[in-house]
Design a protein around this motif. Structure first.
Motif, PDB file in Angstrom:
ATOM      1  N   ILE A  23       0.847  -1.201   0.000  1.00  0.00           N
ATOM      2  CA  ILE A  23       0.000   0.000   0.000  1.00  0.00           C
ATOM      3  C   ILE A  23       0.881   1.250   0.000  1.00  0.00           C
ATOM      4  CG2 ILE A  23      -1.762   1.290   1.277  1.00  0.00           C
ATOM      5  CD1 ILE A  23      -2.716  -1.348  -0.084  1.00  0.00           C
ATOM      6  N   LEU A  24       1.938   1.226   0.788  1.00  0.00           N
ATOM      7  CA  LEU A  24       2.869   2.360   0.798  1.00  0.00           C
ATOM      8  C   LEU A  24       3.485   2.555  -0.588  1.00  0.00           C
ATOM      9  CD1 LEU A  24       4.385   4.583   2.331  1.00  0.00           C
ATOM     10  CD2 LEU A  24       6.086   2.864   2.982  1.00  0.00           C
ATOM     11  N   ASN A  25       3.880   1.476  -1.233  1.00  0.00           N
ATOM     12  CA  ASN A  25       4.449   1.575  -2.579  1.00  0.00           C
ATOM     13  C   ASN A  25       3.449   2.194  -3.555  1.00  0.00           C
ATOM     14  OD1 ASN A  25       6.740   0.305  -1.590  1.00  0.00           O
ATOM     15  ND2 ASN A  25       6.231  -1.694  -2.472  1.00  0.00           N
ATOM     16  N   CYS A  26       2.195   1.805  -3.435  1.00  0.00           N
ATOM     17  CA  CYS A  26       1.161   2.318  -4.333  1.00  0.00           C
ATOM     18  C   CYS A  26       0.894   3.796  -4.065  1.00  0.00           C
ATOM     19  CB  CYS A  26      -0.121   1.494  -4.171  1.00  0.00           C
ATOM     20  SG  CYS A  26      -1.442   1.916  -5.339  1.00  0.00           S
ATOM     21  N   PHE A  27       0.642   4.123  -2.810  1.00  0.00           N
ATOM     22  CA  PHE A  27       0.183   5.472  -2.480  1.00  0.00           C
ATOM     23  C   PHE A  27       1.309   6.437  -2.103  1.00  0.00           C
ATOM     24  CE2 PHE A  27      -3.658   2.978  -2.317  1.00  0.00           C
ATOM     25  CZ  PHE A  27      -4.516   3.786  -3.054  1.00  0.00           C
ATOM     26  N   THR A  42       3.893   8.207   3.610  1.00  0.00           N
ATOM     27  CA  THR A  42       5.327   8.319   3.843  1.00  0.00           C
ATOM     28  C   THR A  42       5.919   7.263   4.772  1.00  0.00           C
ATOM     29  OG1 THR A  42       4.900   9.893   5.627  1.00  0.00           O
ATOM     30  CG2 THR A  42       5.318  10.819   3.433  1.00  0.00           C
ATOM     31  N   SER A  43       5.072   6.509   5.489  1.00  0.00           N
ATOM     32  CA  SER A  43       5.650   5.540   6.435  1.00  0.00           C
ATOM     33  C   SER A  43       4.749   4.326   6.607  1.00  0.00           C
ATOM     34  CB  SER A  43       5.875   6.195   7.795  1.00  0.00           C
ATOM     35  OG  SER A  43       4.639   6.361   8.462  1.00  0.00           O
ATOM     36  N   LEU A  44       5.354   3.227   7.004  1.00  0.00           N
ATOM     37  CA  LEU A  44       4.596   2.006   7.272  1.00  0.00           C
ATOM     38  C   LEU A  44       3.627   2.210   8.433  1.00  0.00           C
ATOM     39  CD1 LEU A  44       7.262  -0.784   6.768  1.00  0.00           C
ATOM     40  CD2 LEU A  44       5.271  -0.309   5.334  1.00  0.00           C
ATOM     41  N   ASP A  45       4.036   2.952   9.452  1.00  0.00           N
ATOM     42  CA  ASP A  45       3.131   3.202  10.581  1.00  0.00           C
ATOM     43  C   ASP A  45       1.891   3.964  10.134  1.00  0.00           C
ATOM     44  OD1 ASP A  45       4.712   1.885  12.435  1.00  0.00           O
ATOM     45  OD2 ASP A  45       5.785   3.700  13.053  1.00  0.00           O
TER      46      ASP A  45
END
Length: 176
Positions: A23-27, A42-45
């Motif tokens: 999801i982070l890679n996509c958004f 910007t972050s996994l958290d």
């Protein structure tokens, strides 16, 4: 129980924290966000909190967000769902996003068709709306092909990178 939907090539499933990197890679991808009206993640958290919010929205019947998983790779290639879901007014708005490398392969059409059917048949929706940047030719064309009617243009309705954009508003009504 969260609904699992299946098409010929895709599985639409609940997003879980293990999906956070995808999801982070996509958004965080500028191409994906170009017409999405959202700041880059910007972050996994941050993503894990968003996934928890999706779960709460579903539990509270305010929205539903699926991860789009490609069957042959078992990997997330995007998201799709309903927001602004109103049980009382029997309506919701659809939104979707795919990784750019998956664009042009019919995955969006496949996923949108399945979610529309689910919305009308299982959620009891009478109206599904969509708000799309005027410049987003691919989504404007897809929705039109699927029978959505353009109801008008909302001027300077959404901002992307602090720039206002006009959006088209579409609807699809349940056939009775």
């Amino acid at each position: 129980m969260f609904p699992l939907l299946e098409t010929e090539r895709l599985i639409l499933r609940e997003l879980v924290e293990d999906d956070a990197q995808d999801i982070l890679n996509c958004f965080s991808n500028a191409e994906v966000l170009r017409y999405y009206g959202q700041k880059s993640l910007t972050s996994l958290d941050q993503v894990k909190q968003i996934i928890r919010n999706f779960s709460a929205n579903y539990d509270e019947k305010r929205g539903i967000k699926w991860g789009i998983e490609q069957k042959e790779t078992c990997s997330i290639i995007g998201t799709i769902g309903f927001q602004d879901w109103s049980l009382e007014h029997k309506r919701a708005e659809i939104s979707y996003a795919l990784f750019p490398e998956k664009w042009g392969n019919g995955y969006a059409k496949e996923a949108v068709n399945k979610v529309i059917s689910y919305g009308f048949e299982e959620l009891g929706l009478e109206r599904i709306g969509a708000v799309v940047f005027v410049e987003n030719n691919a989504s404007n064309n897809l929705l039109t092909k699927l029978g959505f009617i353009k109801e008008g243009t909302l001027r300077k309705y959404m901002y992307q990178n602090d720039i206002p954009y006009d959006t088209n508003i579409y609807s699809l009504l349940k056939k009775n």
